[in-house]
Structures are given as C-alpha cells and as structure tokens.
Design an enzyme around this catalytic site. Structure first.
Site, PDB file in Angstrom:
ATOM      1  N   ASN A 192      37.115  40.172  30.327  1.00  0.00           N
ATOM      2  CA  ASN A 192      38.214  39.564  31.084  1.00  0.00           C
ATOM      3  C   ASN A 192      38.252  38.099  30.671  1.00  0.00           C
ATOM      4  OD1 ASN A 192      39.965  38.507  32.924  1.00  0.00           O
ATOM      5  ND2 ASN A 192      38.866  39.234  34.745  1.00  0.00           N
TER       6      ASN A 192
ATOM      7  N   LYS B  15      34.668  36.562  31.208  1.00  0.00           N
ATOM      8  CA  LYS B  15      33.758  37.375  32.021  1.00  0.00           C
ATOM      9  C   LYS B  15      33.484  38.653  31.247  1.00  0.00           C
ATOM     10  CE  LYS B  15      34.628  37.521  36.990  1.00  0.00           C
ATOM     11  NZ  LYS B  15      35.569  38.013  37.904  1.00  0.00           N
TER      12      LYS B  15
ATOM     13  N   HIS C 174      47.095  42.909  40.195  1.00  0.00           N
ATOM     14  CA  HIS C 174      45.910  43.516  40.826  1.00  0.00           C
ATOM     15  C   HIS C 174      45.960  45.045  40.739  1.00  0.00           C
ATOM     16  CE1 HIS C 174      45.238  39.857  43.735  1.00  0.00           C
ATOM     17  NE2 HIS C 174      44.482  39.734  42.652  1.00  0.00           N
TER      18      HIS C 174
ATOM     19  N   LEU D 167      42.100  41.309  49.006  1.00  0.00           N
ATOM     20  CA  LEU D 167      42.030  39.938  49.532  1.00  0.00           C
ATOM     21  C   LEU D 167      40.857  39.211  48.894  1.00  0.00           C
ATOM     22  CD1 LEU D 167      42.496  40.958  53.291  1.00  0.00           C
ATOM     23  CD2 LEU D 167      44.289  40.395  51.636  1.00  0.00           C
TER      24      LEU D 167
ATOM     25  N   GLY E 181      42.921  35.499  44.889  1.00  0.00           N
ATOM     26  CA  GLY E 181      44.305  35.963  44.874  1.00  0.00           C
ATOM     27  C   GLY E 181      44.398  37.122  45.857  1.00  0.00           C
TER      28      GLY E 181
ATOM     29  N   ARG F 297      47.317  29.586  46.488  1.00  0.00           N
ATOM     30  CA  ARG F 297      48.749  29.888  46.309  1.00  0.00           C
ATOM     31  C   ARG F 297      49.410  30.062  47.672  1.00  0.00           C
ATOM     32  NH1 ARG F 297      47.268  34.559  42.550  1.00  0.00           N
ATOM     33  NH2 ARG F 297      46.687  33.530  40.611  1.00  0.00           N
TER      34      ARG F 297
ATOM     35  N   ASP G 274      38.251  28.504  50.309  1.00  0.00           N
ATOM     36  CA  ASP G 274      37.234  29.537  50.479  1.00  0.00           C
ATOM     37  C   ASP G 274      37.187  29.990  51.937  1.00  0.00           C
ATOM     38  OD1 ASP G 274      34.379  30.277  48.818  1.00  0.00           O
ATOM     39  OD2 ASP G 274      34.415  30.546  50.990  1.00  0.00           O
TER      40      ASP G 274
ATOM     41  N   GLU H  68      36.368  42.848  51.967  1.00  0.00           N
ATOM     42  CA  GLU H  68      35.106  43.589  52.039  1.00  0.00           C
ATOM     43  C   GLU H  68      34.106  42.929  52.980  1.00  0.00           C
ATOM     44  OE1 GLU H  68      33.667  44.099  47.990  1.00  0.00           O
ATOM     45  OE2 GLU H  68      35.654  44.746  47.364  1.00  0.00           O
TER      46      GLU H  68
HETATM   47  P1  ADP Z   1      38.186  36.653  43.120  1.00  0.00           P
HETATM   48  O1  ADP Z   1      39.615  36.897  43.474  1.00  0.00           O
HETATM   49  O2  ADP Z   1      37.953  35.347  42.452  1.00  0.00           O
HETATM   50  O3  ADP Z   1      37.497  37.835  42.460  1.00  0.00           O
HETATM   51  P2  ADP Z   1      36.626  37.405  45.430  1.00  0.00           P
HETATM   52  O4  ADP Z   1      37.174  38.793  45.486  1.00  0.00           O
HETATM   53  O5  ADP Z   1      35.193  37.241  45.096  1.00  0.00           O
HETATM   54  O6  ADP Z   1      37.480  36.445  44.527  1.00  0.00           O
HETATM   55  O7  ADP Z   1      36.903  36.746  46.870  1.00  0.00           O
HETATM   56  C1  ADP Z   1      36.624  35.416  47.138  1.00  0.00           C
HETATM   57  C2  ADP Z   1      36.955  35.158  48.591  1.00  0.00           C
HETATM   58  O8  ADP Z   1      36.147  36.024  49.409  1.00  0.00           O
HETATM   59  C3  ADP Z   1      36.634  33.731  49.028  1.00  0.00           C
HETATM   60  O9  ADP Z   1      37.664  33.235  49.854  1.00  0.00           O
HETATM   61  C4  ADP Z   1      35.369  33.910  49.824  1.00  0.00           C
HETATM   62  O10 ADP Z   1      35.195  32.919  50.803  1.00  0.00           O
HETATM   63  C5  ADP Z   1      35.638  35.249  50.463  1.00  0.00           C
HETATM   64  N1  ADP Z   1      34.397  35.814  51.030  1.00  0.00           N
HETATM   65  C6  ADP Z   1      33.320  36.278  50.387  1.00  0.00           C
HETATM   66  N2  ADP Z   1      32.360  36.635  51.276  1.00  0.00           N
HETATM   67  C7  ADP Z   1      32.870  36.379  52.510  1.00  0.00           C
HETATM   68  C8  ADP Z   1      32.383  36.533  53.850  1.00  0.00           C
HETATM   69  N3  ADP Z   1      31.176  37.008  54.086  1.00  0.00           N
HETATM   70  N4  ADP Z   1      33.193  36.187  54.856  1.00  0.00           N
HETATM   71  C9  ADP Z   1      34.428  35.685  54.632  1.00  0.00           C
HETATM   72  N5  ADP Z   1      34.942  35.524  53.404  1.00  0.00           N
HETATM   73  C10 ADP Z   1      34.173  35.861  52.351  1.00  0.00           C
END
Ligand code: ADP
Length: 398
Positions: free
Chosen positions: A9, A16, A177, A206, A209, A238, A280, A331
């Site tokens: 990726n 990645k 996605h 979620l 993005g 965004r 975040d 998740e």
């Molecule tokens: P990407 O789209 O970069 O792959 P991810 O799927 O890893 O991103 O998601 C990142 C988001 O998930 C961030 O906003 C992060 O804060 C949130 N996140 C991860 N773990 C938790 C958690 N335990 N509680 C709340 N949000 C979380």
C-alpha cells in the site's frame, strides 16, 4: 515452502507492506517505510516474533524502501515464497469493477484515473513500478478501493449537476474503502453461517477516514464517500458533507484560495477542526471525559451525522439485517458505538451495554439485545482481502 502474497500500500512518502500467507491469512511480517525522500526516511519491520527492526534509509525513495524490505525477506528465506504481489490502488474510476492482474493496459488505465485521486494514484503507480522492477518474476495484481462500489445504481452515483459533467469529466460518486466494506460483510456472513446473498447490511468503517456503505446481497448499493473521499461522514481531519457553497463563501469572505479551502476541508476539519485539539478519537474521548467541551461537541457532531447517514443508507436496503462497526474507532470505541446506536432507535436498534463492552471478544461481535435489529463489531483486514483477491486473480490467470 508456504505460499505468501506480498501486499503493498504505497503513499507519496510512505509504503506499508505485509507478507500474507495465502492459505491461513497469517501475516508473519509487516512494516512501514516512512518519510520517503526525506533525510529521516526509515523502514520499520515487525518480525514474526513480534520484534521491531528499524532501518535508516536516509534520503531513500520507494525503490530503496522496497530493496530494504526484500533484502530482509531474503535474509529470512521468505523471498522465494512470494508467489504474487497485491497492490492497493485507490481509484479505478469506471474502468475497474474488480481486482485485476497488472499489465501495460491496466497501468495506463490507472494512470488515466490520476486526476480523480491526485494524491493517491500516482503514489500507487510508483509502488507498482518499483516492485515490478524488483520482483519481475511474479504476477502483480491491483485491488481497487473503488471497485466494490461500481455496482451502485445511477440514482446513487449521479450528482444532480449537468449530465455532461459526468459524461465528459467523470464527475460522479465513486466511493472508497471498498476492500474493507467487502471484507467485513463477507466475514460477518461467514460468522453467521448465512449466504451473503441473503443479507442486507450497512457497514461503517470508522478509522482516520470514515465511510458507511449499504450492501444488498453482497453488492454495494450506496455509500457515503463520493467523487473524492471528502464526501460523507465526519472524519479525523476531513469535514465530510458541507454546504457546496462553502468554497465560494470562504473564497469571497476571506482571502483564501480554492486550494487553501480544499486543504482546510481535507486536513484541518473534521474532529480536529471542531475540537481544535486532535484528529484522534482516543484523545478526544479522554479530553471529553475530563470536561473539554470542544472535544465533546466534536464527538457529538461525529456521532449524530454518522447516525443520520446510517439511517439514510437503510433506504436502498428496505430493511436492515445487520449494522457492522469496523476500523480503529468502530472496533475499539465502546462509547461511540453506544452514542450512535442510541440515536438509531428509528431502525430498531437496542444496545446491549455489556455485549458492547465485550465487542469483538464475544463470539459474533453482537452488541445488541435479542429482538433488536442486530449490530456487530467486525475487525477489518484489508491486507487479507487484497491477498485473497491476488491469489484468486493469479489462479484464474493460470
Ligand atoms: P486508519 O484509517 O489510519 O487505518 P485506524 O483504522 O487505525 O486508522 O483508526 C484510527 C482511529 O481509531 C483514531 O481516531 C484512533 O483514535 C481510533 N481508536 C483506536 N483505538 C481506539 C479506542 N480504544 N477508543 C477510541 N478510538 C480508538
């Protein structure tokens, strides 16, 4: 020797990768090259025993990052096990409705979509070309973020603007996605031991993005992202949907250029823009729990708009057999899932708080009460989906 797929990726300054066992789905080695082209360029590799190795490739570009990764695989006697390479490609336009083996025509077609994803497709092409050079004996396969959504009907993908903009410029909704939405819908059907063709699902991916998709009998019938990934839900940086006049308003009321407005909406909005604190969700949840009102309002807007969009996606489905939460937020965040489901009583959702706490750990990831429209947590695995598609394309091409 086991048969592995190398999944790549590639971004403009990052790459990645993951080595995926094409039978078991295990990913013994994965990693990330970052800050490519910069003096601080590094490759981090997560080894099979969970250790992290870092290689300094100061000033190195994608070629050098890949060489570093392939040298490591050689050293671990894994290079010869790579049967094919699967590449994530963001935009396939209307050319690609499924994953495909890469040849010159495919490269040209991907390039012809560059204007639709100027930040992503050129970077994806760099990754493909570099790895074709270095791994020239194995097939390479492109897996598109947009392909899954090519089943959307015209009423879902057309914007109500002059039709010739669609015909001449390709202005339409494409959705993104797709690999994740497809994976979680298949994974849920498998867990439920029901044919995907019998299920009407909504998946909410979620992460940084965010997008949600209505999936009828395994096919995307509508989704929240559009021509670009900016449309739809509130995301980390965004905005998601705003009044289309906002660009004009900001350009005339302030001295912003159209490019600056574009950057504002893509990089400085969403959770970050509303909270003024972070993109975040973990940070925002923590801050909100400590009384930070801006963080709280950002979370409220995120959840309210998500609930509204999920309700809208029920329209093309008629009825909903299941809502899937996935991605880092979907998740992991118990409270976001709770806030969203509490606003979706119109669709018959009734949260089971203790199952929600356990989500993902309970057998099916079910987080709703008996008698409720079911909602589930399903962990996404885009690498596995890309590897699976790669294997399927290679087998079909033999
Ligand atoms: P990407 O789209 O970069 O792959 P991810 O799927 O890893 O991103 O998601 C990142 C988001 O998930 C961030 O906003 C992060 O804060 C949130 N996140 C991860 N773990 C938790 C958690 N335990 N509680 C709340 N949000 C979380």
């Amino acid at each position: 020797m086991s048969s592995n797929i190398l999944v790549i990726n590639c971004g403009s300054s990052s790459l990645k990768f993951s080595v995926v066992n094409s039978q078991s789905g295990e990913q013994p080695i994965s990693g990330l090259a970052e800050r490519l082209g910069d003096a601080e360029a590094i490759v981090t590799i997560k080894t099979s025993n969970g250790n992290k190795l870092t290689f300094d490739i100061s000033g190195g570009e994608h070629d050098q990052a890949l060489e570093t990764i392939l040298n490591y695989l050689q050293q671990e006697n894994l290079l010869d096990s790579i049967q094919a390479v699967g590449h994530r490609v963001v935009h396939g336009g209307e050319h690609f409705t499924a994953s495909t083996i890469i040849n010159e025509d495919v490269l040209n077609a991907i390039e012809s979509c560059n204007h639709l994803a100027p930040l992503h497709n050129p970077a994806n092409l760099i990754g493909i070309r570099s790895s074709q050079k270095l791994l020239n004996k194995v097939p390479h396969v492109a897996v598109f973020d947009t392909a899954f959504h090519q089943t959307m009907p015209a009423q879902a993908y057309l914007y109500p603007v002059p039709y010739e903009l669609y015909q001449k410029e390709g202005v339409r909704r494409y959705g993104f996605h797709g690999t994740s939405h497809r994976y979680v819908s298949m994974a849920l059907a498998e867990k439920l031991e029901k044919p995907l063709s019998s299920l009407n699902l909504i998946s909410a991916h979620l992460g940084n993005g965010c997008s949600a998709t209505a999936i009828k009998a395994g096919q995307s019938v509508d989704t929240t992202m559009g021509l670009t990934p900016l449309e739809g839900l509130v995301m980390g940086t965004r905005s998601g949907d705003v009044d289309p006049s906002l660009h004009h308003f900001l350009c005339t009321q302030t001295q912003m250029t159209i490019d600056e407005v574009n950057t504002l909406l893509n990089k400085k909005s969403g959770l970050l823009g509303l909270s003024g604190l972070s993109n975040d969700m973990r940070t925002l949840e923590q801050a909100a729990s400590e009384g930070n009102q801006q963080a709280e309002i950002a979370i409220q807007v995120f959840c309210y708009r998500l609930a509204k969009q999920i309700a809208a996606l029920a329209v093309p489905l008629g009825h909903v057999d299941g809502l899937i939460f996935t991605g880092g937020i979907g998740e992991n965040s118990v409270s976001i899932r709770q806030r969203v489901l509490e606003q979706l009583t119109v669709l018959g959702f009734q949260l089971d708080p203790s199952q929600n706490e356990l989500a993902g750990k309970s057998q099916l990831g079910l987080i709703t009460q008996a008698g409720s429209t079911p909602a589930y947590v399903v962990n996404t695995d885009e690498e596995w989906m890309i590897a699976k598609d790669t294997q399927t394309c290679v087998t079909a091409g033999e």
